[in-house]
Scaffold this active site. Structure first.
Site, PDB file in Angstrom:
ATOM      1  N   HIS A   4       0.863  -1.176   0.000  1.00 50.18           N
ATOM      2  CA  HIS A   4       0.000   0.000   0.000  1.00 50.18           C
ATOM      3  C   HIS A   4       0.904   1.232   0.000  1.00 50.18           C
ATOM      4  CE1 HIS A   4      -2.706  -2.870   2.272  1.00 50.18           C
ATOM      5  NE2 HIS A   4      -3.563  -2.398   1.396  1.00 50.18           N
ATOM      6  N   GLU A  56      -9.982 -12.830  -2.161  1.00 56.61           N
ATOM      7  CA  GLU A  56      -9.433 -13.082  -0.834  1.00 56.61           C
ATOM      8  C   GLU A  56     -10.287 -14.139  -0.157  1.00 56.61           C
ATOM      9  OE1 GLU A  56      -8.915 -10.968   3.478  1.00 56.61           O
ATOM     10  OE2 GLU A  56      -8.151  -9.857   1.740  1.00 56.61           O
ATOM     11  N   HIS A  82     -12.481 -13.053   2.748  1.00 59.80           N
ATOM     12  CA  HIS A  82     -13.634 -12.272   2.307  1.00 59.80           C
ATOM     13  C   HIS A  82     -14.719 -13.176   1.733  1.00 59.80           C
ATOM     14  CE1 HIS A  82     -11.070  -8.364   1.717  1.00 59.80           C
ATOM     15  NE2 HIS A  82     -11.098  -8.791   2.957  1.00 59.80           N
ATOM     16  N   ASP A 138      -7.696 -12.578   8.836  1.00 62.82           N
ATOM     17  CA  ASP A 138      -6.476 -12.604   8.029  1.00 62.82           C
ATOM     18  C   ASP A 138      -5.424 -13.572   8.568  1.00 62.82           C
ATOM     19  OD1 ASP A 138      -7.373 -10.817   6.132  1.00 62.82           O
ATOM     20  OD2 ASP A 138      -6.612  -9.061   7.182  1.00 62.82           O
TER      21      ASP A 138
END
Length: 480
Positions: A144, A312, A315, A353
C-alpha cells in the site's frame, strides 16, 4: 583541586549518559512528532541474524525454518512450482502489523523499529523487508502506498515522502531482482474525512482527493514494474439506506474506475487492474459484496474487459461462500486474476487474516488455479498476519513457510487427482447425457420447448441417476 577534577569528571559522565539516553528516545508515530525528524538510518549488519536462506528439505524434515513441500524449481503438471504459485509478501501485514486489535494495544516490538514516523525509519523497514524476502526465497511483494512511506501534512509533502521511499525500493529491486506483484492505495484518512466511502463519495472534495492519491499510486506501481494494481473497496458501501442515494454512489464508483482505466492507459501501464470483493466490515454493506456482484457491476458499466478479480479467501467466507466457490465464479467468467491466500476463523465473524494452513482448502484452491492455467501475471499474495501472541522475529518466517508449504501441498494433491482421473471421470459421467445429439442441441441454445416436449413423450418418465456426492468426497480425500 582533586575535588574539582572529580566534579568535572562526574558532570562530563552525566552529560554523556544523558546523550546516550536521548539518542535512544522513541517518538510517537504522529505527524507533529519532532524528535524523530532527524533519526539516522544507522542500522548495521543483518536484520535477521542467525536465519539463513530457507531451503527445501522435503516432507521428512523437522526443521521449522525449512520447506517440506515447496520446491521452487520442481516441475508439477508441466510448470515449475514457483510459476504456478508466484508467491508474494504483503508489506503491510508483515512489516506494519503491530498485533493490536480493537480490544488491545500492539504486541510486536521488532528490533529494527524505533517508534518514529520518520523517513529514516521507513527506509530501514524497507531494507529489512527485502532481506526477509531474499532469505525466504520469494521474488515478489505487494504494498500500500501509505504503508511504505509516512504521511506528510499536505498531499504534496506526502507524495514527496513516497517518492523518496520508492527510489530506495527501486534500488533494492534492482539489486535483488524482486518486483511488485501489485500496488494498492491505502486511504489512511489522516488528511481526508474518511467517515464514509471514498471512490463513490457524496462529497466532491473527498472524491477528488481519492482520485489524486490513486493517480500517484498507479504511477508508482508502474515505475516499480508492478504487474497488477488492486482496488480494495473497504469503505465503498453504506451503513444505512436512510441517508444514501445508492444509484448515485454506484455511478460515482463506476466513473472513478473508468477514470482509473483512462489514466492507466495514459501512462502506459500494461498491468492488470484488479477489484477485491468484500461484503462488509467496516461498512454494513459494500458494493463489491462478492465475485458475482462485482461481475454484475463490471458488466453494467462496461468494465469487464478492463478489470479482473483478486479473490481473498477470508472475504469469501464473510460473504457466505467458500473460497473455492468464489474462485470458480471468477474463473468461469474469465475474471480470476489473483488470490489473497488467507483464511478466517469459523468461530469468529470478522476478517482475521490468518495464514491458510488447511490442506483440503488449499487443494480446492489449487484445483481452480490449475483449471485456470495459472494466475500469471497475478499470483498468491499472503494477505495474512501473525497472531497477536506470536512475537518472535522467526515467527514471520515460520508463518510464511507454513503458508507456502500448504499451497505447494495443495498443488501436489491436484496433480495426484489428475493422474488418478477418478474424480474427473465421475463428473464426466454425471453430465454424459448432454453429450448426446439432443444434449448438444440444448447446449448450443437450440433446444426449443416444442422439440423437448416431443422427446419427453417419446422417452417416457425420466430416471434420475445418483449424484455420487459421497464417492466424490471419498475420492477427493484420498488425495490428501
Amino acid at each position: 583541586m582533586k575535588g574539582a577534577k572529580l566534579l568535572i569528571l562526574l558532570v562530563a559522565s552525566s552529560l554523556c549518559l544523558y546523550a546516550a539516553i536521548a539518542a535512544q528516545e522513541t517518538c510517537p508515530a504522529d505527524l507533529d512528532a519532532k524528535c524523530g525528524d532527524g533519526a539516522a538510518d544507522d542500522w548495521e549488519g543483518e536484520f535477521f541474524p542467525g536465519i539463513s536462506k530457507i531451503k527445501y528439505e522435503g516432507p521428512t524434515s523437522k526443521k521449522p525454518l525449512a520447506y517440506k513441500w515447496y520446491n521452487a524449481e520442481e516441475v508439477i503438471i508441466g510448470k515449475k512450482m514457483k510459476d504456478w504459485l508466484r508467491f508474494s509478501v504483503a508489506f503491510w501485514h508483515t512489516f506494519r502489523g503491530t498485533g493490536g486489535d480493537p480490544f488491545g494495544a500492539a504486541t510486536k516490538a521488532w528490533p529494527w523499529e524505533d517508534g518514529t514516523n520518520s523517513l529514516a525509519m521507513a527506509k530501514r523497514r524497507m531494507k529489512a523487508h527485502f532481506e526477509f524476502m531474499e532469505k525466504l526465497g520469494v521474488d515478489r511483494w505487494c504494498f500500500h502506498d501509505r504503508d511504505i512511506a509516512p504521511d506528510g501534512k499536505t498531499l504534496a509533502e506526502t507524495n514527496a515522502n513516497l517518492d523518496e521511499i520508492v527510489e530506495l525500493a527501486k534500488q533494492l529491486q534492482d539489486e535483488t531482482n524482486i518486483k511488485p506483484l501489485w500496488g494498492l492505495h491505502s486511504f489512511s484518512c489522516i488528511h481526508v474525512t474518511c467517515t464514509e466511502l471514498l471512490l463513490g463519495s457524496p462529497e466532491v472534495k473527498v472524491y477528488a482527493y481519492a482520485a489524486a492519491q490513486v493517480k500517484k499510486a498507479l504511477e508508482v506501481t508502474h515505475y516499480l514494474g508492478g504487474e497488477n494494481y488492486v482496488f480494495w473497496g473497504g469503505r465503498e458501501g453504506y451503513q444505512t439506506l436512510l441517508n444514501t442515494d445508492m444509484k448515485r454512489e454506484l455511478e460515482h464508483l463506476a466513473n472513478f474506475l473508468q477514470a482509473a482505466v483512462a489514466h492507466k492507459k495514459k501512462i502506459g501501464f500494461n498491468g492488470i487492474l484488479l477489484i477485491e470483493p468484500k461484503p462488509q466490515e467496516p461498512t454494513k454493506h459494500q458494493y463489491d459484496w462478492d465475485v458475482a456482484t462485482t461481475f454484475s457491476f463490471l458488466q453494467k458499466y462496461g468494465l469487464t474487459g478492463e478489470f479482473k478479480i483478486n479473490v481473498e479467501c477470508n472475504h469469501a467466507t464473510l460473504s457466505g461462500h467458500s473460497c473455492h466457490h468464489e474462485l470458480e465464479t471468477a474463473r468461469i467468467n474469465g475474471l480470476l486474476g489473483n488470490i489473497d491466500a488467507n483464511t478466517g476463523d469459523p468461530q469468529v465473524g470478522w476478517d482475521t487474516d490468518e495464514f491458510l494452513t488447511d490442506i483440503s482448502e488449499a487443494t480446492l484452491v489449487m484445483s481452480s488455479v490449475v483449471k485456470n492455467g495459472g494466475l500469471a501475471p497475478g499470483g498468491f499474495n499472503f494477505d495474512a498476519k501473525l497472531r497477536r501472541e506470536s512475537t518472535d522475529v522467526e515467527d514471520m518466517f515460520i508463518a510464511h513457510i507454513s503458508g507456502m508449504d500448504t499451497m505447494a501441498r495443495g498443488l501436489r494433491n491436484v496433480a495426484k487427482l489428475i493422474e488418478d482421473g477418478s474424480l474427473d471421470e465421475l463428473v464426466r459421467k454425471r453430465y454424459q447425457s448432454f453429450d448426446s445429439e439432443i444434449g448438444a442441441m440444448i447446449e448450443a441454445g437450440k433446444g426449443d420447448f416444442e422439440t423437448l416436449e416431443k422427446k419427453v413423450l417419446e422417452w417416457g418418465e425420466p430416471t434420475v441417476p445418483s449424484g455420487k456426492q459421497e464417492l466424490a468426497e471419498m475420492l477427493f480425500q484420498s488425495a490428501l
